[in-house]
Design a protein around this motif. Structure first.
Motif, PDB file in Angstrom:
ATOM      1  N   ALA A  89       0.831  -1.207   0.000  1.00  0.00           N
ATOM      2  CA  ALA A  89       0.000   0.000   0.000  1.00  0.00           C
ATOM      3  C   ALA A  89       0.863   1.254   0.000  1.00  0.00           C
ATOM      4  CB  ALA A  89      -0.929  -0.008   1.204  1.00  0.00           C
ATOM      5  N   GLU A  90       1.945   1.225   0.763  1.00  0.00           N
ATOM      6  CA  GLU A  90       2.845   2.373   0.823  1.00  0.00           C
ATOM      7  C   GLU A  90       3.518   2.619  -0.529  1.00  0.00           C
ATOM      8  OE1 GLU A  90       7.060   3.442   3.005  1.00  0.00           O
ATOM      9  OE2 GLU A  90       5.587   2.238   4.102  1.00  0.00           O
ATOM     10  N   LEU A  91       3.945   1.548  -1.180  1.00  0.00           N
ATOM     11  CA  LEU A  91       4.620   1.685  -2.472  1.00  0.00           C
ATOM     12  C   LEU A  91       3.643   2.079  -3.578  1.00  0.00           C
ATOM     13  CD1 LEU A  91       7.044  -1.344  -2.190  1.00  0.00           C
ATOM     14  CD2 LEU A  91       7.707   1.059  -2.346  1.00  0.00           C
ATOM     15  N   ALA A  92       2.382   1.695  -3.455  1.00  0.00           N
ATOM     16  CA  ALA A  92       1.381   2.125  -4.441  1.00  0.00           C
ATOM     17  C   ALA A  92       1.188   3.639  -4.387  1.00  0.00           C
ATOM     18  CB  ALA A  92       0.058   1.406  -4.202  1.00  0.00           C
ATOM     19  N   GLY A  93       1.433   4.226  -3.226  1.00  0.00           N
ATOM     20  CA  GLY A  93       1.352   5.681  -3.075  1.00  0.00           C
ATOM     21  C   GLY A  93      -0.041   6.206  -3.344  1.00  0.00           C
ATOM     22  N   ASP A  94      -0.137   7.256  -4.161  1.00  0.00           N
ATOM     23  CA  ASP A  94      -1.444   7.856  -4.413  1.00  0.00           C
ATOM     24  C   ASP A  94      -2.314   7.008  -5.342  1.00  0.00           C
ATOM     25  OD1 ASP A  94      -0.300   8.272  -6.897  1.00  0.00           O
ATOM     26  OD2 ASP A  94      -0.255  10.461  -6.744  1.00  0.00           O
ATOM     27  N   ARG A  95      -1.821   5.842  -5.747  1.00  0.00           N
ATOM     28  CA  ARG A  95      -2.614   4.904  -6.549  1.00  0.00           C
ATOM     29  C   ARG A  95      -3.114   3.734  -5.707  1.00  0.00           C
ATOM     30  NH1 ARG A  95      -4.928   7.049 -10.112  1.00  0.00           N
ATOM     31  NH2 ARG A  95      -5.203   5.062 -11.222  1.00  0.00           N
ATOM     32  N   ALA A  96      -3.015   3.844  -4.387  1.00  0.00           N
ATOM     33  CA  ALA A  96      -3.433   2.750  -3.511  1.00  0.00           C
ATOM     34  C   ALA A  96      -4.910   2.411  -3.695  1.00  0.00           C
ATOM     35  CB  ALA A  96      -3.139   3.097  -2.053  1.00  0.00           C
ATOM     36  N   ALA A  97      -5.752   3.427  -3.853  1.00  0.00           N
ATOM     37  CA  ALA A  97      -7.188   3.169  -4.046  1.00  0.00           C
ATOM     38  C   ALA A  97      -7.428   2.446  -5.370  1.00  0.00           C
ATOM     39  CB  ALA A  97      -7.970   4.472  -3.997  1.00  0.00           C
ATOM     40  N   ALA A  98      -6.653   2.812  -6.399  1.00  0.00           N
ATOM     41  CA  ALA A  98      -6.779   2.138  -7.696  1.00  0.00           C
ATOM     42  C   ALA A  98      -6.351   0.679  -7.576  1.00  0.00           C
ATOM     43  CB  ALA A  98      -5.938   2.862  -8.746  1.00  0.00           C
ATOM     44  N   TYR A  99      -5.291   0.439  -6.797  1.00  0.00           N
ATOM     45  CA  TYR A  99      -4.834  -0.932  -6.576  1.00  0.00           C
ATOM     46  C   TYR A  99      -5.924  -1.753  -5.889  1.00  0.00           C
ATOM     47  CZ  TYR A  99      -2.359  -4.823  -4.388  1.00  0.00           C
ATOM     48  OH  TYR A  99      -1.988  -6.069  -3.963  1.00  0.00           O
ATOM     49  N   GLU A 100      -6.516  -1.194  -4.851  1.00  0.00           N
ATOM     50  CA  GLU A 100      -7.560  -1.913  -4.117  1.00  0.00           C
ATOM     51  C   GLU A 100      -8.775  -2.187  -5.000  1.00  0.00           C
ATOM     52  OE1 GLU A 100      -8.378   0.333  -0.612  1.00  0.00           O
ATOM     53  OE2 GLU A 100      -6.368   0.050   0.223  1.00  0.00           O
ATOM     54  N   ALA A 101      -9.152  -1.212  -5.840  1.00  0.00           N
ATOM     55  CA  ALA A 101     -10.304  -1.391  -6.723  1.00  0.00           C
ATOM     56  C   ALA A 101     -10.024  -2.461  -7.772  1.00  0.00           C
ATOM     57  CB  ALA A 101     -10.652  -0.071  -7.401  1.00  0.00           C
ATOM     58  N   ALA A 102      -8.810  -2.462  -8.322  1.00  0.00           N
ATOM     59  CA  ALA A 102      -8.452  -3.463  -9.325  1.00  0.00           C
ATOM     60  C   ALA A 102      -8.446  -4.860  -8.715  1.00  0.00           C
ATOM     61  CB  ALA A 102      -7.088  -3.126  -9.931  1.00  0.00           C
ATOM     62  N   GLU A 103      -7.901  -4.991  -7.503  1.00  0.00           N
ATOM     63  CA  GLU A 103      -7.892  -6.280  -6.826  1.00  0.00           C
ATOM     64  C   GLU A 103      -9.320  -6.755  -6.540  1.00  0.00           C
ATOM     65  OE1 GLU A 103      -5.248  -8.494  -5.366  1.00  0.00           O
ATOM     66  OE2 GLU A 103      -4.568  -7.627  -7.253  1.00  0.00           O
ATOM     67  N   ALA A 104     -10.179  -5.841  -6.117  1.00  0.00           N
ATOM     68  CA  ALA A 104     -11.568  -6.202  -5.814  1.00  0.00           C
ATOM     69  C   ALA A 104     -12.306  -6.670  -7.063  1.00  0.00           C
ATOM     70  CB  ALA A 104     -12.291  -5.016  -5.187  1.00  0.00           C
TER      71      ALA A 104
END
Length: 202
Positions: A96-111
């Motif tokens: 999550a830290e390395l995703a930075g300001d794209r953390a929400a995008a990462y979570e949405a893509a995983e979901a």
């Protein structure tokens, strides 16, 4: 095209980590999915660190990794042989830290992808990379095949996710078939979920 000699592909050791991380980081720096879920600020270093985390904290202790061409080709698997949940729990906050300001995008893509992942134990091909200078020599397929053979021996299916159509064609030649093709979430890339049944060819 002459296929690489079998001796070029072998299980990775700790000594292979630096070269493998370089290969993985180079391959995923401009990968559509990675561009979508990892911050642009310091992007290449973030991607390098993510690949290093997955390789050293997940795949090597809990899965299987094969290298070819002295680390210029890498295939990274998680397997049913060991439960990687402790490793993922450990690196989750770091991802999550390395995703930075794209953390929400990462979570949405995983979901979006999670409901389409197999519920039973499978061999998951988490990453494949070939150094640009080593491409066109068959190393990509060669470094994947030991994992396919091991899964076949165990009588278990293989699974992967990819965000490029070119990769889909490679994986189809190895016996994978698309189970679902997902449109991009929030402007992200299209994702193909693919599965290979035991003994499906390669």
């Amino acid at each position: 095209m002459t296929p690489p000699a079998p001796g070029l592909v072998r299980p990775a050791t700790q000594e292979d980590v630096p070269a493998a991380v370089r290969t993985l980081a180079g391959a995923f720096a401009d990968y559509p999915y990675t561009r979508h879920v990892v911050a642009a600020d310091g992007h290449e270093e973030r991607v390098r660190r993510l690949q290093e985390l997955f390789l050293t904290r997940i795949a090597m202790p809990y899965g299987r990794v094969w290298v070819g061409g002295e680390g210029r080709a890498v295939a990274v698997w998680t397997t049913p042989e060991k439960d990687p949940t402790p490793g993922f729990a450990e690196v989750g906050p770091l991802i999550a830290e390395l995703a930075g300001d794209r953390a929400a995008a990462y979570e949405a893509a995983e979901a979006a992808v999670e409901p389409h992942r197999p519920q039973e134990p499978v061999w998951m091909l988490g990453a494949v990379a070939v150094d640009p200078e080593a491409q066109g020599q068959g190393l990509g397929a060669a470094v994947i095949r030991p994992g396919l053979a091991a899964a076949d021996l165990a009588g278990q299916a293989c699974y992967l996710e990819t965000a490029t159509g070119r990769n889909v064609r490679l994986y189809e030649r190895l016996g994978f078939r698309t189970t679902v093709e997902l449109p991009g979430v929030d402007g992200g890339p299209r994702v193909w979920c693919m599965r290979r049944e035991p003994g499906a060819g390669a």
